[in-house]
Design a protein around this motif. Structure first.
Motif, PDB file in Angstrom:
ATOM      1  N   PRO A 210      -4.795  -5.995   9.969  1.00 49.94           N
ATOM      2  CA  PRO A 210      -5.751  -5.001  10.460  1.00 49.94           C
ATOM      3  C   PRO A 210      -6.954  -4.780   9.559  1.00 49.94           C
ATOM      4  N   ASP A 211      -6.774  -4.867   8.225  1.00 46.31           N
ATOM      5  CA  ASP A 211      -7.925  -4.694   7.339  1.00 46.31           C
ATOM      6  C   ASP A 211      -8.944  -5.801   7.541  1.00 46.31           C
TER       7      ASP A 211
ATOM      8  N   ARG B 273     -10.271   2.872   6.191  1.00 50.44           N
ATOM      9  CA  ARG B 273     -10.522   2.828   7.637  1.00 50.44           C
ATOM     10  C   ARG B 273     -10.401   4.195   8.285  1.00 50.44           C
TER      11      ARG B 273
ATOM     12  N   THR C 121      -3.448   0.790   0.495  1.00 46.38           N
ATOM     13  CA  THR C 121      -3.080   2.129   0.952  1.00 46.38           C
ATOM     14  C   THR C 121      -3.077   3.118  -0.203  1.00 46.38           C
TER      15      THR C 121
ATOM     16  N   SER D  31      -4.605  -5.938   0.457  1.00 44.96           N
ATOM     17  CA  SER D  31      -4.150  -5.392   1.737  1.00 44.96           C
ATOM     18  C   SER D  31      -2.625  -5.380   1.781  1.00 44.96           C
ATOM     19  N   ASP D  32      -2.094  -4.330   2.382  1.00 41.46           N
ATOM     20  CA  ASP D  32      -0.654  -4.073   2.310  1.00 41.46           C
ATOM     21  C   ASP D  32       0.192  -5.185   2.906  1.00 41.46           C
TER      22      ASP D  32
ATOM     23  N   THR E 148      -4.984  -0.034  14.205  1.00 39.75           N
ATOM     24  CA  THR E 148      -3.534  -0.058  14.370  1.00 39.75           C
ATOM     25  C   THR E 148      -3.110   1.320  14.859  1.00 39.75           C
TER      26      THR E 148
ATOM     27  N   HIS F 170      -0.556   3.005  13.678  1.00 40.47           N
ATOM     28  CA  HIS F 170      -0.122   3.786  12.521  1.00 40.47           C
ATOM     29  C   HIS F 170      -0.908   3.316  11.300  1.00 40.47           C
ATOM     30  N   GLU F 171      -1.613   4.234  10.653  1.00 39.34           N
ATOM     31  CA  GLU F 171      -2.348   3.926   9.428  1.00 39.34           C
ATOM     32  C   GLU F 171      -2.638   5.236   8.700  1.00 39.34           C
TER      33      GLU F 171
ATOM     34  N   HIS G 188       0.173  10.804  11.823  1.00 38.36           N
ATOM     35  CA  HIS G 188      -0.275   9.578  11.168  1.00 38.36           C
ATOM     36  C   HIS G 188      -1.663   9.230  11.681  1.00 38.36           C
TER      37      HIS G 188
END
Length: 373
Positions: free
Chosen positions: A38-39, A145, A138, A114-115, A311, A313-314, A306
């Protein structure tokens, strides 16, 4: 069906990458390393699959952004919406991709990663550059974002409106005598019908299954007298929807109605706490205080909300201990719940955005308990 919003341009992606590099520098990082996920979509518009072949966006303040890609994937990368705002550096099978990437990095620097980066790729970089260190994005840049611009807000609004249409339609179907999976299939089909390109989840928790917040729809047959938690969402125009309502098959009991009313009051209290300058934890505290006041505190077993964007959930998260201030453009769920093991559960969820003077909901279906057949 909503009209497709205007696409993001290369200039939009260039501005996002510049902001990310500058935010990293402000956080004391040498740069940002972004793997497929997503990033990368947010920063470049490029959506490759994550594989054993290294794809990595390298951002550092004062340097042009560079996307390291496998040669066989370079043609696709060149077609990405943000491609003209960055330099491609490709590598062929048989070469060491980490040796190709190493000259782009400060060998003694600390980088945000990025996670969802694969461990094998991070370990490969560490082996090539043992002086480097890394931190999850994160943790390092939780607001990367989080604040949406007007075109992002339009996409989230459209996704929320589509989810509302889905809820209106699902109330018309028969629940009693059908399996949870049947209702989940109906929800998925409706999400696609109302313009979603991707269905992320269709939670259908009937009777005692509703006491599990993330219950996977199963073969249980829904019966007269069941409370049913519905939680569904996905992506429309690249941005997320996510809403929950709890319905009842036939007329509810006094006790069931009371629990639903408590959750509805808590959800309203959480929404009422949304305003610029409040903290994320203030939203959680407001909703949780209502549920605790009525004696169900131990039955509210998850955070109140959240973030949502590219996404479902972020960050940010509405939870005790999260002191991040709310600012206009942040978007997140407000979804308190009460879960009574062996009996039933209730959850009510809206996506909201912070405005200049409070909050605005992207979900506007009735929050009163609906009775279905």
């Amino acid at each position: 069906m909503s009209t497709m919003p205007a696409p993001f341009t290369a200039d939009d992606y260039r501005a996002r990458m510049t902001r990310a590099a500058e935010a990293a520098a402000d956080a004391g990082l040498a740069g940002v390393l972004v793997a497929p996920g997503p990033d990368l979509v947010y920063l470049t518009g490029y959506r490759p699959a994550a594989t054993e072949r290294l794809t990595l966006l390298v951002l550092a303040a004062g340097h042009d952004p560079v996307l390291v890609v496998p040669t066989l994937e370079a043609p696709d990368a060149e077609e990405a919406p943000g491609a003209s705002a960055l330099t491609l550096r490709d590598w062929t099978d048989g070469r060491d991709p980490y040796a190709v990437t190493a000259p782009l990095l400060d060998g003694d620097g600390r980088f945000g990663v990025s996670d969802n980066a694969w461990a094998m790729h991070l370990l490969g970089l560490q082996k090539e550059l043992p002086g480097t260190s890394y931190v999850a994005l994160t943790e390092a840049l939780p607001m990367l974002r989080a604040v949406k611009d007007e075109r992002e807000l339009l996409r989230l609004e459209a996704a929320g409106a589509a989810a509302d249409e889905v809820y209106g339609e699902i109330l018309q179907v028969r629940f009693a005598g059908r399996r949870e999976t049947d209702i989940a299939s109906d929800l998925a089909a409706l999400l696609m019908r109302f313009g979603h390109s991707q269905v992320d989840f269709t939670v259908v928790g009937s009777g005692p299954n509703g006491a599990n917040p993330h219950h996977e729809a199963g073969d249980r047959t829904i019966a007269e007298g069941d409370m049913v938690v519905l939680d569904f969402g996905g992506l429309k125009h690249g941005y997320g929807s996510d809403t929950s309502r709890t319905v009842h098959v036939g007329e509810p009991s006094v006790a069931e109605q009371r629990v639903h009313d408590v959750v509805r009051e808590a959800q309203q209290a959480g929404f009422g706490a949304v305003r610029p300058g409040a903290s994320c934890q203030d939203v959680d505290r407001a909703a949780r205080a209502v549920i605790t006041e009525f004696g169900y505190g131990k039955n509210f077993i998850h955070r109140t909300g959240h973030g949502i964007g590219v996404t479902t959930h972020e960050p940010p998260y509405m939870i005790e201990g999260e002191e991040q201030p709310l600012v206009p453009g942040m978007c997140f769920s407000v979804e308190p719940g009460i879960y009574l093991p062996g009996r039933f559960g209730v959850r009510i969820e809206d996506i909201v955005t912070v405005t200049e003077d409070g909050g605005r909901r992207f979900n506007n279906t009735p929050r009163e308990m609906a009775v279905v057949e």
